[in-house]
Design an enzyme around this catalytic site. Structure first.
Site, mmCIF file in Angstrom:
data_model
loop_
_atom_site.group_PDB
_atom_site.id
_atom_site.type_symbol
_atom_site.label_atom_id
_atom_site.label_comp_id
_atom_site.label_asym_id
_atom_site.label_seq_id
_atom_site.Cartn_x
_atom_site.Cartn_y
_atom_site.Cartn_z
ATOM 1 N N TRP A 65 22.671 -33.108 -2.025
ATOM 2 C CA TRP A 65 24.034 -33.795 -1.605
ATOM 3 C C TRP A 65 23.440 -35.150 -1.174
ATOM 4 O O TRP A 65 22.257 -35.462 -0.823
ATOM 5 C CB TRP A 65 24.597 -33.261 -0.423
ATOM 6 C CG TRP A 65 23.916 -32.928 0.873
ATOM 7 C CD1 TRP A 65 23.476 -31.771 1.088
ATOM 8 C CD2 TRP A 65 23.653 -33.925 1.725
ATOM 9 N NE1 TRP A 65 22.470 -31.946 2.407
ATOM 10 C CE2 TRP A 65 22.787 -33.383 2.686
ATOM 11 C CE3 TRP A 65 23.964 -35.176 2.248
ATOM 12 C CZ2 TRP A 65 22.497 -33.971 3.988
ATOM 13 C CZ3 TRP A 65 23.757 -35.812 3.136
ATOM 14 C CH2 TRP A 65 22.914 -35.206 4.096
ATOM 15 N N GLU A 117 18.227 -38.804 14.613
ATOM 16 C CA GLU A 117 17.969 -38.857 13.221
ATOM 17 C C GLU A 117 17.540 -40.124 12.606
ATOM 18 O O GLU A 117 16.433 -40.423 11.737
ATOM 19 C CB GLU A 117 19.058 -38.553 12.245
ATOM 20 C CG GLU A 117 19.707 -36.972 12.514
ATOM 21 C CD GLU A 117 18.882 -36.024 11.992
ATOM 22 O OE1 GLU A 117 17.655 -36.577 11.123
ATOM 23 O OE2 GLU A 117 18.919 -35.087 12.111
ATOM 24 N N GLU A 141 15.266 -35.931 5.099
ATOM 25 C CA GLU A 141 15.732 -36.413 6.427
ATOM 26 C C GLU A 141 16.516 -37.562 6.413
ATOM 27 O O GLU A 141 17.294 -37.890 7.281
ATOM 28 C CB GLU A 141 14.377 -36.329 7.593
ATOM 29 C CG GLU A 141 13.960 -35.230 7.759
ATOM 30 C CD GLU A 141 14.774 -34.248 8.867
ATOM 31 O OE1 GLU A 141 15.741 -34.845 9.639
ATOM 32 O OE2 GLU A 141 14.564 -32.973 8.974
ATOM 33 N N HIS A 144 20.054 -37.847 6.669
ATOM 34 C CA HIS A 144 20.869 -37.276 7.826
ATOM 35 C C HIS A 144 21.330 -38.710 8.819
ATOM 36 O O HIS A 144 22.491 -38.604 9.068
ATOM 37 C CB HIS A 144 19.946 -36.513 8.578
ATOM 38 C CG HIS A 144 19.389 -35.453 8.033
ATOM 39 N ND1 HIS A 144 18.495 -34.323 8.429
ATOM 40 C CD2 HIS A 144 19.796 -34.870 6.764
ATOM 41 C CE1 HIS A 144 18.601 -33.239 7.687
ATOM 42 N NE2 HIS A 144 19.242 -33.717 6.301
ATOM 43 N N GLU A 184 13.280 -28.241 14.278
ATOM 44 C CA GLU A 184 14.031 -28.139 13.163
ATOM 45 C C GLU A 184 15.430 -27.363 13.697
ATOM 46 O O GLU A 184 16.437 -27.529 13.260
ATOM 47 C CB GLU A 184 13.628 -27.765 12.006
ATOM 48 C CG GLU A 184 12.677 -28.616 11.458
ATOM 49 C CD GLU A 184 13.176 -29.816 10.651
ATOM 50 O OE1 GLU A 184 14.346 -29.778 10.337
ATOM 51 O OE2 GLU A 184 12.458 -30.803 10.256
ATOM 52 N N THR A 230 17.640 -28.999 15.944
ATOM 53 C CA THR A 230 18.621 -29.792 15.392
ATOM 54 C C THR A 230 19.536 -29.164 14.348
ATOM 55 O O THR A 230 20.695 -29.424 14.420
ATOM 56 C CB THR A 230 17.959 -30.960 14.444
ATOM 57 O OG1 THR A 230 16.905 -30.299 13.376
ATOM 58 C CG2 THR A 230 17.275 -32.121 15.313
ATOM 59 N N ASP A 259 20.304 -28.487 5.761
ATOM 60 C CA ASP A 259 19.061 -28.956 5.496
ATOM 61 C C ASP A 259 18.040 -28.356 6.529
ATOM 62 O O ASP A 259 16.792 -28.079 6.278
ATOM 63 C CB ASP A 259 18.700 -30.539 5.426
ATOM 64 C CG ASP A 259 19.417 -31.361 4.243
ATOM 65 O OD1 ASP A 259 19.999 -30.541 3.174
ATOM 66 O OD2 ASP A 259 19.336 -32.383 4.149
ATOM 67 N N GLU A 260 18.505 -28.721 7.716
ATOM 68 C CA GLU A 260 17.571 -28.493 8.887
ATOM 69 C C GLU A 260 17.075 -26.972 8.917
ATOM 70 O O GLU A 260 15.931 -26.386 9.054
ATOM 71 C CB GLU A 260 18.092 -28.717 10.251
ATOM 72 C CG GLU A 260 18.769 -30.264 10.367
ATOM 73 C CD GLU A 260 17.970 -31.272 10.450
ATOM 74 O OE1 GLU A 260 16.934 -31.047 9.901
ATOM 75 O OE2 GLU A 260 18.268 -32.275 10.857
ATOM 76 N N HIS A 277 14.212 -26.695 6.591
ATOM 77 C CA HIS A 277 13.006 -27.128 6.839
ATOM 78 C C HIS A 277 12.638 -26.022 8.013
ATOM 79 O O HIS A 277 11.401 -25.900 7.823
ATOM 80 C CB HIS A 277 13.470 -28.545 7.701
ATOM 81 C CG HIS A 277 13.931 -29.494 6.677
ATOM 82 N ND1 HIS A 277 14.409 -30.795 7.058
ATOM 83 C CD2 HIS A 277 13.859 -29.440 5.296
ATOM 84 C CE1 HIS A 277 14.886 -31.462 6.015
ATOM 85 N NE2 HIS A 277 14.586 -30.635 5.067
#
Ligand SMILES: [Fe+2]
Ligand SMILES: [Fe+2]
Length: 332
Positions: A33, A76, A114, A117, A167, A170, A199-200, A203
């Site tokens: 995305w 971020e 990252e 973000h 991670e 967040t 995403d986090e 990770h």
């Protein structure tokens, strides 16, 4: 180079195949995305309507949630400090800047993910029209200028454990903002924070896996490192934030994160409990005296923290609301 550092460097070499294998957790760019997917389209004739719709919906975000979102955005946006740190970690260092070694590929790929973000959250704040963007931007500049010290030195064991913690932290925080936004009818914000949380989560999965591989190969060293990390406490990345107005803006941000239940002291404790389980901390056997001591300390940690958490939380939520320069002096 000390023996301990040599051993850690060897470990990072040993982990290379695992890192190579987990590079798939970083998505190819074409499948990722981008912030633009969630922003009003300015290229069409109806751009004013799209923008108005977006802005109207953002009026529903409560000031408290907005303050937490601003704190998360600033955190971020200090990504340059995190990449600089990761590149200092023994065994991760990208010597040329374009190394094809698995750790170097990982650290660049992670940074590149990252980077979206801060962008996406920043753009939401700007378009909402409810935030003093100049003040937020100055806070970001201050934070990057002041730096970030996770207090793990260049130790790869502690660093991978630290980043596993962060991670997950967040992920929880962004997912909670998404949930509250969705319940409040702010679908745009919900989607934006939702994809960041996604995403986090990827990770987190990777870093926990890398750290677990260290436990499997060197339980003694891993337990000692985890103990050291827990004893220094987990330093929050945005601890040095400064909005130029409040003398304890980071404390005020964490207070509102607590009162909105976006990220709480209990969440902090639950992350530690989760990691203890994830890395089977109580189960390692055949340890030397130092390892056994670390294991004992770690096993007692969570129940101890649970007892303290409740007291700290009650004290935090009793504190009065304060004006925030980020939102033109409105209180939260
Ligand atoms: Fe992030
Ligand atoms: Fe992350």
């Amino acid at each position: 180079m000390t023996d301990a550092v040599m051993q850690q460097l060897e470990m990072m070499k040993l982990l290379e195949p695992a890192v190579q294998e987990k590079l798939v957790l970083l998505r190819p760019v074409a499948e990722c995305w981008q912030p633009d997917d969630f922003l009003p389209d300015f290229s069409g004739e109806d751009w004013i309507e799209r923008l108005t719709e977006f802005r109207d919906q953002a009026q529903g975000t409560p000031d408290e949630l907005l303050v937490v979102l601003i704190g998360n955005t600033i955190t971020e946006e200090a990504l340059p400090s995190y990449q600089t740190w990761l590149n200092r970690v023994q065994g991760v260092t990208d010597e040329t800047g374009t190394d094809m070694a698995p750790w170097a590929q990982w650290s660049r790929g992670w940074t590149a993910e990252e980077n979206r973000h801060g962008d996406i959250l920043n753009q939401f704040l700007y378009l909402s029209g409810r935030v003093d963007m100049r003040c937020v931007q100055a806070t970001i500049q201050h934070l990057i200028r002041s730096g970030f010290n996770p207090e793990v030195g260049t130790d790869p064991y502690q660093s991978l454990m630290y980043v596993s913690f962060q991670e997950r932290a967040t992920k929880i925080s962004h997912a909670n903002v998404a949930g509250q936004a969705r319940r409040g009818g702010q679908e745009n914000l919900a989607k934006m924070c939702g994809v960041v949380a996604g995403d986090e989560a990827r990770h987190e999965e990777a870093y926990k896996y890398f750290a677990r591989e260290i436990f499997v190969r060197d339980p003694e060293g891993a337990l000692i490192a985890f103990e050291a990390l827990m004893r220094t406490k987990v330093t929050m990345p945005a601890k040095q934030m400064d909005d130029g107005e409040c003398d304890d803006i980071f404390g005020q941000f964490t207070r509102v994160a607590q009162s909105t239940t976006v990220y709480t002291v209990s969440d902090y404790t639950s992350i530690i409990e989760h990691l203890l389980k994830q890395w089977s901390v109580p189960d390692w056997t055949g340890l030397g005296p130092e390892g056994a001591e670390a294991q004992e300390y770690l096993c007692k940690l969570a129940p101890q923290m649970r007892r303290i958490a409740e007291r700290v939380e009650t004290r935090m939520v009793k504190q009065p609301k304060r004006p925030f320069a980020w939102i033109y002096g409105r209180s939260a």
